[in-house]
Design an enzyme around this catalytic site. Structure first.
Site, PDB file in Angstrom:
ATOM      1  N   GLY A   9       0.827  -1.214   0.000  1.00 14.10           N
ATOM      2  CA  GLY A   9       0.000   0.000   0.000  1.00 14.10           C
ATOM      3  C   GLY A   9       0.855   1.256   0.000  1.00 14.10           C
ATOM      4  O   GLY A   9       2.000   1.251  -0.467  1.00 14.10           O
ATOM      5  N   ASN A  10       0.293   2.314   0.552  1.00 12.72           N
ATOM      6  CA  ASN A  10       0.952   3.620   0.474  1.00 12.72           C
ATOM      7  C   ASN A  10       2.338   3.616   1.108  1.00 12.72           C
ATOM      8  O   ASN A  10       3.317   4.043   0.484  1.00 12.72           O
ATOM      9  CB  ASN A  10       0.080   4.678   1.158  1.00 12.72           C
ATOM     10  CG  ASN A  10      -1.118   5.050   0.309  1.00 12.72           C
ATOM     11  OD1 ASN A  10      -1.084   4.919  -0.912  1.00 12.72           O
ATOM     12  ND2 ASN A  10      -2.181   5.509   0.944  1.00 12.72           N
ATOM     13  N   ASP A  32       1.870  -8.629  -0.823  1.00  4.52           N
ATOM     14  CA  ASP A  32       0.563  -8.143  -0.368  1.00  4.52           C
ATOM     15  C   ASP A  32      -0.444  -9.282  -0.486  1.00  4.52           C
ATOM     16  O   ASP A  32      -0.259 -10.226  -1.273  1.00  4.52           O
ATOM     17  CB  ASP A  32       0.101  -6.944  -1.199  1.00  4.52           C
ATOM     18  CG  ASP A  32      -0.925  -6.081  -0.472  1.00  4.52           C
ATOM     19  OD1 ASP A  32      -0.544  -5.004   0.058  1.00  4.52           O
ATOM     20  OD2 ASP A  32      -2.110  -6.483  -0.408  1.00  4.52           O
ATOM     21  N   ARG A  88      -4.622   6.164  16.301  1.00  3.57           N
ATOM     22  CA  ARG A  88      -3.906   4.960  15.841  1.00  3.57           C
ATOM     23  C   ARG A  88      -4.348   3.743  16.665  1.00  3.57           C
ATOM     24  O   ARG A  88      -4.409   2.631  16.155  1.00  3.57           O
ATOM     25  CB  ARG A  88      -2.398   5.159  15.997  1.00  3.57           C
ATOM     26  CG  ARG A  88      -1.808   6.264  15.122  1.00  3.57           C
ATOM     27  CD  ARG A  88      -0.329   6.393  15.445  1.00  3.57           C
ATOM     28  NE  ARG A  88       0.352   7.437  14.684  1.00  3.57           N
ATOM     29  CZ  ARG A  88       0.411   8.719  15.043  1.00  3.57           C
ATOM     30  NH1 ARG A  88      -0.198   9.125  16.135  1.00  3.57           N
ATOM     31  NH2 ARG A  88       1.079   9.597  14.302  1.00  3.57           N
ATOM     32  N   ASN A  95      -5.483  -4.842  13.103  1.00  2.02           N
ATOM     33  CA  ASN A  95      -4.062  -4.967  12.757  1.00  2.02           C
ATOM     34  C   ASN A  95      -3.307  -6.008  13.582  1.00  2.02           C
ATOM     35  O   ASN A  95      -2.333  -6.588  13.087  1.00  2.02           O
ATOM     36  CB  ASN A  95      -3.380  -3.599  12.851  1.00  2.02           C
ATOM     37  CG  ASN A  95      -3.790  -2.701  11.687  1.00  2.02           C
ATOM     38  OD1 ASN A  95      -4.508  -3.141  10.790  1.00  2.02           O
ATOM     39  ND2 ASN A  95      -3.357  -1.451  11.696  1.00  2.02           N
ATOM     40  N   HIS A 175       4.398   6.240  19.962  1.00  2.00           N
ATOM     41  CA  HIS A 175       4.058   6.836  18.659  1.00  2.00           C
ATOM     42  C   HIS A 175       2.539   7.068  18.625  1.00  2.00           C
ATOM     43  O   HIS A 175       1.808   6.445  17.873  1.00  2.00           O
ATOM     44  CB  HIS A 175       4.512   5.903  17.529  1.00  2.00           C
ATOM     45  CG  HIS A 175       4.197   6.397  16.159  1.00  2.00           C
ATOM     46  ND1 HIS A 175       4.702   7.567  15.644  1.00  2.00           N
ATOM     47  CD2 HIS A 175       3.412   5.864  15.174  1.00  2.00           C
ATOM     48  CE1 HIS A 175       4.243   7.739  14.412  1.00  2.00           C
ATOM     49  NE2 HIS A 175       3.458   6.722  14.107  1.00  2.00           N
TER      50      HIS A 175
END
Ligand SMILES: NC(=O)C1=CN([C@@H]2O[C@H](COP(=O)(O)OP(=O)(O)OC[C@H]3O[C@@H](n4cnc5c(N)ncnc54)[C@H](O)[C@@H]3O)[C@@H](O)[C@H]2O)C=CC1
Ligand SMILES: O=C([O-])CC(=O)C(=O)O
Length: 311
Positions: A9-10, A32, A88, A95, A175
């Site tokens: 992805g990005n 992926d 996040r 995830n 983070h």
């Protein structure tokens, strides 16, 4: 030198772009789960080779881990990014499962690799990788501090009206929008403390902008950022593969450093061929220590949500 990036992805593709353009690795495999996606990204990137002049071989594969075998570094960017208004931390439910299964598959084929974890919430995903893979702690590195520090340097440079590369500064801690700790006291303009040039009010604004740097971009872009994240991963991978021994803020497993144990969180590290060569345990002042302890509490609370997945 072979690098695997999971997630085309990005962030994954941007990272492959910088790694190849800068000649950091001779071989990059992008993997992926989406059929044909990594193949397409790899082909598009390889068609840059003649016009930008790189020689890295980039291959894309759909979920075929045998092609990742014997990578020296593996980068995990697979998972969902946040949308405007999200934190996040809200990504953990989806995830965590993705990061655990991807990490286990990678380990089977590249048992000697250094793992770089990017997927969010990154500190908790790094802890998950550390706990589930059973690798030594120097082999598991969470990328967040390199990016947050570059944003800090960007905001400082804007306020000072100077080039970013004239600013030296670091962000430690989690983070997250509220867990990052920009070390303003230690930031300098070519060795001169930034407090010589900027008022406390301006410095506080720079620190606040840095902390929500990712959220600001997510609001503007509709999904989270990728150019600076990809470049930050490439910077970290370069220091590992080419044994540069750069000092980079990374999320690593602590055993007493900064007064913390059994947690992965951002601290200054020397990064080289063995992954984390050394954790640099500097003396924080009382305010910074309190912020670090609070940040660790928040990261630890998030790690608690992994109980069901870690068993
Ligand atoms: N640590 C950091 O500083 C940063 C972390 N991130 C995080 O990185 C992650 C990726 O962000 P983007 O690249 O923008 O997202 P994206 O949606 O553009 O790409 C993610 C890719 O992962 C793939 N994927 C999902 N499950 C997979 C699996 N099981 N195996 C292989 N591939 C799989 C998807 O098909 C997709 O192509 C997000 O969690 C984001 O929050 C993003 C920027 C900075
Ligand atoms: O903001 C996000 O969700 C992605 C990220 O971690 C960043 O760009 O710092």
């Amino acid at each position: 030198m072979k690098v695997t990036i999971v997630g085309a992805g990005n962030v994954g593709a941007s990272c492959a772009d910088v790694i190849s353009y800068r000649g950091i690795a001779s071989e990059v495999v992008i993997l992926d789960i989406k059929e044909g996606f990594a193949e397409g990204k790899a082909m598009d990137l390889m068609q840059c080779a003649t016009n930008t002049g790189f020689n890295t071989q980039i291959t894309g594969v759909t979920n075929d881990y045998s092609k990742t075998a014997n990578s020296e570094v593996v980068v995990i960017t697979s998972g969902i990014p946040r949308k405007p208004g999200m934190t996040r931390e809200e990504l953990i439910g989806i995830n965590a499962g993705i990061v655990k299964s991807v990490a286990e598959n990678l380990l089977k084929h590249s048992p000697k690799a250094t793992f770089v974890i990017v997927s969010n919430p990154m500190d908790t995903m790094t802890y998950l990788a550390f706990k589930s893979l059973g690798l030594p702690k120097n082999k598991i590195i969470g990328m967040g501090g390199a990016l947050d520090s570059s944003r800090f340097r960007y905001y400082l440079s804007k306020e000072l009206d100077i080039p970013s590369n004239d600013v030296s500064a670091m962000v430690i801690g989690g983070h997250g929008d509220t867990t990052m700790i920009p070390l303003t006291r230690l930031a300098s303009y070519n060795g001169i403390p930034v407090s010589e040039f900027l008022s406390q009010e301006k410095l506080d604004k720079v620190a606040a902008d840095t902390m929500v740097g990712g959220a600001t971009l997510t609001g503007l872009l509709g999904t989270s950022a990728w150019y600076a994240p990809g470049a930050s991963v490439a910077y970290l991978v370069d220091s590992i593969l080419n044994n540069q021994k750069k000092m980079i803020a990374c999320s690593v497993f602590l055993e007493g450093e900064y007064g913390q144990s059994d947690i992965c969180i951002g601290v200054p590290c020397i990064i080289g061929k063995n992954g984390v060569e050394k954790i640099v345990d500097i003396t924080l002042n009382a305010d910074e220590k309190a912020k670090f302890a609070k940040s660790a509490d928040a990261v630890r609370a998030m790690n608690g949500d992994l109980k069901s997945i870690l068993g």
